[in-house]
Design a protein around this motif. Structure first.
Motif, PDB file in Angstrom:
ATOM      1  N   GLY A   1      15.998  23.811  -7.970  1.00 26.92           N
ATOM      2  CA  GLY A   1      15.252  22.619  -8.349  1.00 26.92           C
ATOM      3  C   GLY A   1      14.499  22.866  -9.636  1.00 26.92           C
TER       4      GLY A   1
ATOM      5  N   ASP B   1      12.235  18.124  -5.883  1.00 25.34           N
ATOM      6  CA  ASP B   1      13.098  17.083  -6.406  1.00 25.34           C
ATOM      7  C   ASP B   1      14.163  16.784  -5.351  1.00 25.34           C
ATOM      8  OD1 ASP B   1      14.391  19.478  -6.611  1.00 25.34           O
ATOM      9  OD2 ASP B   1      15.195  19.163  -8.621  1.00 25.34           O
ATOM     10  N   PHE B   2      15.197  16.047  -5.713  1.00 26.35           N
ATOM     11  CA  PHE B   2      16.203  15.640  -4.740  1.00 26.35           C
ATOM     12  C   PHE B   2      16.866  16.838  -4.067  1.00 26.35           C
ATOM     13  CE2 PHE B   2      20.693  14.862  -3.814  1.00 26.35           C
ATOM     14  CZ  PHE B   2      20.562  13.919  -2.820  1.00 26.35           C
TER      15      PHE B   2
ATOM     16  N   THR C   1      15.502  16.814  -0.369  1.00 24.96           N
ATOM     17  CA  THR C   1      16.405  15.985   0.419  1.00 24.96           C
ATOM     18  C   THR C   1      17.693  16.700   0.796  1.00 24.96           C
ATOM     19  OG1 THR C   1      15.536  14.063  -0.728  1.00 24.96           O
ATOM     20  CG2 THR C   1      17.561  13.754   0.492  1.00 24.96           C
ATOM     21  N   LEU C   2      18.392  17.252  -0.196  1.00 22.48           N
ATOM     22  CA  LEU C   2      19.703  17.835   0.068  1.00 22.48           C
ATOM     23  C   LEU C   2      19.605  19.114   0.907  1.00 22.48           C
ATOM     24  CD1 LEU C   2      22.723  17.623  -0.440  1.00 22.48           C
ATOM     25  CD2 LEU C   2      22.404  19.005  -2.486  1.00 22.48           C
TER      26      LEU C   2
END
Length: 114
Positions: A37, A45-46, A50-51
């Motif tokens: 990240g 961040d994503f 999230t991932l």
């Protein structure tokens, strides 16, 4: 006559181990992506937020399935006991000897009710 017992086997087969290795790989990918990240945001961040957790969740679900899935190569077909013949007895006598016994009649309780 003693019933034939199948030989004990290990509960996991090749399919289970394959699923376990796939689950461990997905878990490792999830932890590694949580480290990646933007350095300025400390991984917020994503990819990191999230991932990574989604990969972890998927990895734990795969591990759970690897434990619960039954490998078809481990199923053992039941074996019927071989009929035995006793010299001097007819087939009806052998069948009557192997038939289940009638249940015993209930008896009075051994204790005294108050």
């Amino acid at each position: 006559m003693q019933p034939i017992k199948p030989t004990p086997r290990f509960a996991f087969g090749p399919r289970n181990f394959r699923l376990m290795w796939i689950g461990l790989a997905v878990l490792a990918a999830g932890f590694i992506t949580m480290m990646f990240g933007d350095q300025d945001n400390y991984g917020e961040d994503f990819v990191g937020i999230t991932l990574g957790p989604l990969l972890l969740f998927a990895g734990f679900c795969i591990e759970f399935a690897a434990i619960l899935v039954r490998d078809p190569s481990l199923t053992v077909a039941p074996v019927a006991p071989a009929p035995t013949s006793v010299p001097g007895l007819s087939a009806d006598a052998v069948a009557a000897a192997n038939a289940p016994a009638a249940p015993a009649a209930p008896t009075a309780p051994a204790y005294k009710r108050l």
